[in-house]
Design an enzyme around this catalytic site. Sequence first.
Site, PDB file in Angstrom:
ATOM      1  N   LYS A 161      34.514  37.639  46.499  1.00 58.22           N
ATOM      2  CA  LYS A 161      35.602  37.410  47.451  1.00 58.22           C
ATOM      3  C   LYS A 161      36.916  37.936  46.895  1.00 58.22           C
ATOM      4  O   LYS A 161      37.217  37.659  45.734  1.00 58.22           O
ATOM      5  CB  LYS A 161      35.715  35.895  47.675  1.00 58.22           C
ATOM      6  CG  LYS A 161      36.817  35.460  48.593  1.00 58.22           C
ATOM      7  CD  LYS A 161      36.869  33.959  48.634  1.00 58.22           C
ATOM      8  CE  LYS A 161      38.057  33.524  49.453  1.00 58.22           C
ATOM      9  NZ  LYS A 161      38.271  32.100  49.348  1.00 58.22           N
ATOM     10  N   LYS A 198      35.833  35.313  42.394  1.00 65.04           N
ATOM     11  CA  LYS A 198      36.910  35.142  43.369  1.00 65.04           C
ATOM     12  C   LYS A 198      38.194  35.655  42.738  1.00 65.04           C
ATOM     13  O   LYS A 198      38.612  35.179  41.684  1.00 65.04           O
ATOM     14  CB  LYS A 198      37.059  33.671  43.745  1.00 65.04           C
ATOM     15  CG  LYS A 198      38.196  33.421  44.722  1.00 65.04           C
ATOM     16  CD  LYS A 198      38.231  31.993  45.205  1.00 65.04           C
ATOM     17  CE  LYS A 198      39.393  31.761  46.145  1.00 65.04           C
ATOM     18  NZ  LYS A 198      39.442  30.389  46.639  1.00 65.04           N
TER      19      LYS A 198
HETATM   20  C1  PBG Z   1      40.876  27.760  48.543  1.00 68.56           C
HETATM   21  C2  PBG Z   1      40.373  28.890  49.365  1.00 68.56           C
HETATM   22  C3  PBG Z   1      41.095  30.040  49.726  1.00 68.56           C
HETATM   23  C4  PBG Z   1      40.291  30.775  50.571  1.00 68.56           C
HETATM   24  C5  PBG Z   1      39.083  30.083  50.705  1.00 68.56           C
HETATM   25  N1  PBG Z   1      39.144  28.926  49.934  1.00 68.56           N
HETATM   26  C6  PBG Z   1      42.498  30.450  49.445  1.00 68.56           C
HETATM   27  C7  PBG Z   1      42.978  30.445  48.086  1.00 68.56           C
HETATM   28  O1  PBG Z   1      42.232  30.554  47.100  1.00 68.56           O
HETATM   29  O2  PBG Z   1      44.180  30.304  47.975  1.00 68.56           O
HETATM   30  C8  PBG Z   1      40.709  32.067  51.224  1.00 68.56           C
HETATM   31  C9  PBG Z   1      39.892  32.520  52.349  1.00 68.56           C
HETATM   32  C10 PBG Z   1      40.514  33.553  53.205  1.00 68.56           C
HETATM   33  O3  PBG Z   1      41.582  34.116  52.935  1.00 68.56           O
HETATM   34  O4  PBG Z   1      39.914  33.819  54.257  1.00 68.56           O
HETATM   35  N2  PBG Z   1      40.153  27.361  47.455  1.00 68.56           N
END
Ligand code: PBG
Length: 336
Positions: free
Chosen positions: A260, A205
């Site tokens: 992601k 991520k």
């Molecule tokens: C939080 C989380 C995020 C997303 C999914 N879970 C945002 C972040 O890490 O700040 C983002 C998903 C998206 O932008 O569609 N743990």
Amino acid sequence: MAVPPSLPGSFPAIRLRRPRMQAWSRELVAEHVLSPANLIWPVFIQDGEKLETPVAAMPGVSRVSVDVLVEKAKQAAALGIKAIALFPKVDEKLKSPLADEALFPDNLVCRAIRALKEQVPELGVIADVALDPYTDHGHDGIVEHGHVANDKTVAVLCKQAVVLAKAGCDIVAPSDMMDGRIGAIRAALDGAEHGNTQILAYSAKYASSFYGPFREAVDSAKFLGAADKRSYQMDTANGDEAMREIAMDIAEGADFVMVKPGISYLDIVYRAASGFQVPVFAYQVSGEYAMIKAAGMQGWINAEAAMMESLLSFRRAGARAIFTYAALEVAALLKR
Ligand code: PBG
């Protein structure tokens, strides 16, 4: 997924356009397909009843109360979607430095999980393991001396995962990027007699600008403020490091791994799917969705076609399943 050996032959005996000439022939030779069974639908939820609040930066997406969620989940299941992923907007009053609400067995997410498992049992339910909806500073973990403290955070994440599993969650999805959390969560689940709860590790991520609309949807942007998540989410510059993250998460007990965001990271999806014998999922994140929709609304692209093209590209790169906010409309289009 191996690179094919170069094929012998040359023009004019070989004409690669030949099978492209007609639709039936194109479909016959298509290497990849997109099916509703490949789609996972992320849904924003909120407290209340009969609420459907549009998310301004995500045309077509609303934040819904649990009763509405159940109705939408029935539609999703009827369209052949296999799983739904829940993201709560947590009331400001319930946020705290140590994310206590995350461990409350009757919190919003747990109530949503129970309602779904009672009323739409055939649909898989996925919930994030991360503290950002619950902390008043917006970070995914516990902050100590200005830093997100890894091991203390992991201890809380283990409890959060068990709370979710007890509510009936089928797949817990750690999205926090702490080190060692997959092994610790696996052990905590097994110790709590939840050995069959699956783990989807957000292994790769990235600290991405494409999460903007999501942070509006769950109203976390203002809590995070000018801070960023670069001390735990990955640096865009790195690919090998993602492979190490994935290898470690598999060794620690992940059932599936996630890359992601998606579209700017398809090389990572491809490397993960080619390099590991584990299902790789990818997340078409909020910013990707918003860009396609926004350009479509301007009349600059055909948003429907672009959405299909983007999702099929994920499949070509090797993603087994794809998180997309467009899951419902795409499944309906595929059904036609
Ligand atoms: C939080 C989380 C995020 C997303 C999914 N879970 C945002 C972040 O890490 O700040 C983002 C998903 C998206 O932008 O569609 N743990």
